[in-house]
Design a protein around this motif. Structure first.
Motif, PDB file in Angstrom:
ATOM      1  N   PRO A 159     -51.850  -3.788   2.966  1.00 60.58           N
ATOM      2  CA  PRO A 159     -51.376  -4.000   1.594  1.00 60.58           C
ATOM      3  C   PRO A 159     -50.602  -2.782   1.084  1.00 60.58           C
ATOM      4  N   GLY A 160     -49.508  -3.055   0.418  1.00 63.65           N
ATOM      5  CA  GLY A 160     -48.682  -1.978  -0.136  1.00 63.65           C
ATOM      6  C   GLY A 160     -47.525  -1.562   0.759  1.00 63.65           C
ATOM      7  N   LEU A 161     -47.520  -2.035   2.024  1.00 59.87           N
ATOM      8  CA  LEU A 161     -46.402  -1.693   2.905  1.00 59.87           C
ATOM      9  C   LEU A 161     -45.130  -2.340   2.374  1.00 59.87           C
ATOM     10  N   ARG A 162     -44.095  -1.534   2.212  1.00 62.39           N
ATOM     11  CA  ARG A 162     -42.799  -2.038   1.765  1.00 62.39           C
ATOM     12  C   ARG A 162     -41.753  -1.607   2.772  1.00 62.39           C
ATOM     13  N   MET A 163     -40.909  -2.568   3.126  1.00 61.77           N
ATOM     14  CA  MET A 163     -39.832  -2.290   4.066  1.00 61.77           C
ATOM     15  C   MET A 163     -38.508  -2.702   3.441  1.00 61.77           C
ATOM     16  N   VAL A 164     -37.432  -2.216   4.030  1.00 60.56           N
ATOM     17  CA  VAL A 164     -36.096  -2.535   3.551  1.00 60.56           C
ATOM     18  C   VAL A 164     -35.289  -3.077   4.718  1.00 60.56           C
ATOM     19  N   ARG A 165     -34.643  -4.200   4.463  1.00 53.22           N
ATOM     20  CA  ARG A 165     -33.752  -4.811   5.446  1.00 53.22           C
ATOM     21  C   ARG A 165     -32.348  -4.288   5.158  1.00 53.22           C
ATOM     22  N   ILE A 166     -31.845  -3.461   6.069  1.00 60.10           N
ATOM     23  CA  ILE A 166     -30.485  -2.934   5.958  1.00 60.10           C
ATOM     24  C   ILE A 166     -29.605  -3.882   6.760  1.00 60.10           C
ATOM     25  N   GLY A 167     -28.671  -4.536   6.095  1.00 67.38           N
ATOM     26  CA  GLY A 167     -27.808  -5.506   6.759  1.00 67.38           C
ATOM     27  C   GLY A 167     -26.363  -5.038   6.768  1.00 67.38           C
ATOM     28  N   LEU A 168     -25.734  -5.102   7.924  1.00 68.83           N
ATOM     29  CA  LEU A 168     -24.322  -4.742   8.060  1.00 68.83           C
ATOM     30  C   LEU A 168     -23.549  -5.921   8.643  1.00 68.83           C
ATOM     31  N   ARG A 169     -22.640  -6.446   7.858  1.00 66.05           N
ATOM     32  CA  ARG A 169     -21.663  -7.423   8.356  1.00 66.05           C
ATOM     33  C   ARG A 169     -20.382  -6.618   8.561  1.00 66.05           C
ATOM     34  N   PRO A 170     -20.065  -6.311   9.815  1.00 66.86           N
ATOM     35  CA  PRO A 170     -18.956  -5.388  10.078  1.00 66.86           C
ATOM     36  C   PRO A 170     -17.630  -5.863   9.472  1.00 66.86           C
ATOM     37  N   THR A 171     -16.887  -4.888   8.960  1.00 64.98           N
ATOM     38  CA  THR A 171     -15.522  -5.145   8.490  1.00 64.98           C
ATOM     39  C   THR A 171     -14.504  -4.510   9.424  1.00 64.98           C
ATOM     40  N   TRP A 172     -14.976  -3.709  10.375  1.00 68.77           N
ATOM     41  CA  TRP A 172     -14.132  -3.062  11.383  1.00 68.77           C
ATOM     42  C   TRP A 172     -14.968  -2.969  12.654  1.00 68.77           C
ATOM     43  N   VAL A 173     -14.366  -3.296  13.791  1.00 67.53           N
ATOM     44  CA  VAL A 173     -15.059  -3.233  15.086  1.00 67.53           C
ATOM     45  C   VAL A 173     -14.177  -2.510  16.086  1.00 67.53           C
ATOM     46  N   GLY A 174     -14.766  -1.606  16.840  1.00 73.04           N
ATOM     47  CA  GLY A 174     -14.064  -0.937  17.935  1.00 73.04           C
ATOM     48  C   GLY A 174     -14.876  -1.054  19.212  1.00 73.04           C
ATOM     49  N   VAL A 175     -14.196  -1.226  20.329  1.00 72.19           N
ATOM     50  CA  VAL A 175     -14.846  -1.299  21.636  1.00 72.19           C
ATOM     51  C   VAL A 175     -14.113  -0.367  22.589  1.00 72.19           C
ATOM     52  N   LEU A 176     -14.887   0.454  23.271  1.00 70.95           N
ATOM     53  CA  LEU A 176     -14.343   1.299  24.339  1.00 70.95           C
ATOM     54  C   LEU A 176     -15.077   0.922  25.616  1.00 70.95           C
ATOM     55  N   ASP A 177     -14.320   0.639  26.649  1.00 71.96           N
ATOM     56  CA  ASP A 177     -14.905   0.275  27.930  1.00 71.96           C
ATOM     57  C   ASP A 177     -13.941   0.727  29.011  1.00 71.96           C
ATOM     58  N   PHE A 178     -14.271   1.815  29.642  1.00 72.57           N
ATOM     59  CA  PHE A 178     -13.373   2.403  30.627  1.00 72.57           C
ATOM     60  C   PHE A 178     -13.231   1.527  31.868  1.00 72.57           C
ATOM     61  N   GLN A 179     -14.230   0.696  32.165  1.00 70.47           N
ATOM     62  CA  GLN A 179     -14.117  -0.216  33.301  1.00 70.47           C
ATOM     63  C   GLN A 179     -13.168  -1.370  32.979  1.00 70.47           C
ATOM     64  N   GLU A 180     -13.164  -1.805  31.729  1.00 77.26           N
ATOM     65  CA  GLU A 180     -12.275  -2.894  31.310  1.00 77.26           C
ATOM     66  C   GLU A 180     -10.917  -2.356  30.869  1.00 77.26           C
ATOM     67  N   GLN A 181     -10.757  -1.066  30.951  1.00 78.15           N
ATOM     68  CA  GLN A 181      -9.536  -0.356  30.559  1.00 78.15           C
ATOM     69  C   GLN A 181      -9.209  -0.552  29.076  1.00 78.15           C
ATOM     70  N   ARG A 182     -10.247  -0.473  28.246  1.00 81.33           N
ATOM     71  CA  ARG A 182     -10.081  -0.437  26.797  1.00 81.33           C
ATOM     72  C   ARG A 182     -10.440   0.992  26.385  1.00 81.33           C
ATOM     73  N   PHE A 183      -9.407   1.795  26.128  1.00 80.07           N
ATOM     74  CA  PHE A 183      -9.554   3.224  25.885  1.00 80.07           C
ATOM     75  C   PHE A 183      -9.344   3.561  24.411  1.00 80.07           C
ATOM     76  N   PRO A 184      -9.806   4.746  23.986  1.00 79.10           N
ATOM     77  CA  PRO A 184      -9.498   5.188  22.628  1.00 79.10           C
ATOM     78  C   PRO A 184      -7.989   5.312  22.436  1.00 79.10           C
ATOM     79  N   GLU A 185      -7.548   5.048  21.204  1.00 76.11           N
ATOM     80  CA  GLU A 185      -6.130   5.245  20.916  1.00 76.11           C
ATOM     81  C   GLU A 185      -5.770   6.704  21.180  1.00 76.11           C
ATOM     82  N   ARG A 186      -4.564   6.934  21.635  1.00 72.23           N
ATOM     83  CA  ARG A 186      -4.028   8.271  21.908  1.00 72.23           C
ATOM     84  C   ARG A 186      -4.774   8.991  23.031  1.00 72.23           C
ATOM     85  N   THR A 187      -5.335   8.218  23.973  1.00 68.04           N
ATOM     86  CA  THR A 187      -5.946   8.831  25.144  1.00 68.04           C
ATOM     87  C   THR A 187      -4.839   9.536  25.921  1.00 68.04           C
ATOM     88  N   PRO A 188      -5.041  10.802  26.298  1.00 67.89           N
ATOM     89  CA  PRO A 188      -4.001  11.529  27.032  1.00 67.89           C
ATOM     90  C   PRO A 188      -3.616  10.825  28.331  1.00 67.89           C
TER      91      PRO A 188
END
Length: 164
Positions: free
Chosen positions: A124-153
């Motif tokens: 009794p008395g335990l209180r929790m908070v549900r932190i919810g994120l619906r992304p508005t921006w998504v980034g994926v980096l996967d060197f095997q799939e050849q998805r690299f950061p922008e401006r990779t040398p």
């Protein structure tokens, strides 16, 4: 190829795999205006990243004041795979153990240990908070799939066989 920031990146195999993991890093701004970066357990619902937390923590206080966040889910083995999310969180305080928290704890600790832990904290008395994120921006980096950061040398791209 989808551009970094495109929400459709959530449908890539890399993102789908990373969203099955249980540990992420949450970046937010503290009360004093300086950045914070903390490890968190999470659960992906299919359209929302849920981060369970205990009420009354500094993290909750700070997120109420400044709900803009960034989240990173990544791997440390082999060529890295990285999922980056940005957006504003919503906070919902509840009495007792959040269902998403129970799922994450059983996943991390195992069913038996998770159930024992949840029984020990569900008082009794335990209180929790549900932190919810619906992304508005998504980034994926996967060197095997050849998805690299922008401006990779160029030498780095060449080393991975992705030079243009």
């Amino acid at each position: 190829m989808l551009s970094q920031g495109d929400l459709k990146l959530l449908d890539t195999s890399t993102a789908k795999h990373l969203l099955t993991l249980s540990l992420a890093r949450l970046a937010y701004t503290g009360k004093d205006g300086t950045p914070r970066l903390i490890p968190v357990n999470f659960l992906w619902t299919g359209d929302e990243l849920v981060i369970p937390a205990f009420a009354g923590t500094y993290k909750i206080r700070d997120l109420r004041a400044r709900p803009d966040v960034a989240v990173c889910v990544d791997t440390a083995d082999g060529p890295p795979k990285v999922l980056m999310l940005r957006g504003q969180v919503t906070l919902a305080e509840v009495e007792g153990v959040l269902p998403e928290y129970a799922v994450t704890q059983r996943s991390v600790m195992g069913p038996e240990a998770g159930d024992a832990y949840l029984a020990a904290i569900d008082k009794p008395g335990l209180r929790m908070v549900r932190i919810g994120l619906r992304p508005t921006w998504v980034g994926v980096l996967d060197f095997q799939e050849q998805r690299f950061p922008e401006r990779t040398p160029e030498p780095v791209l060449a080393a991975f066989g992705a030079a243009s």
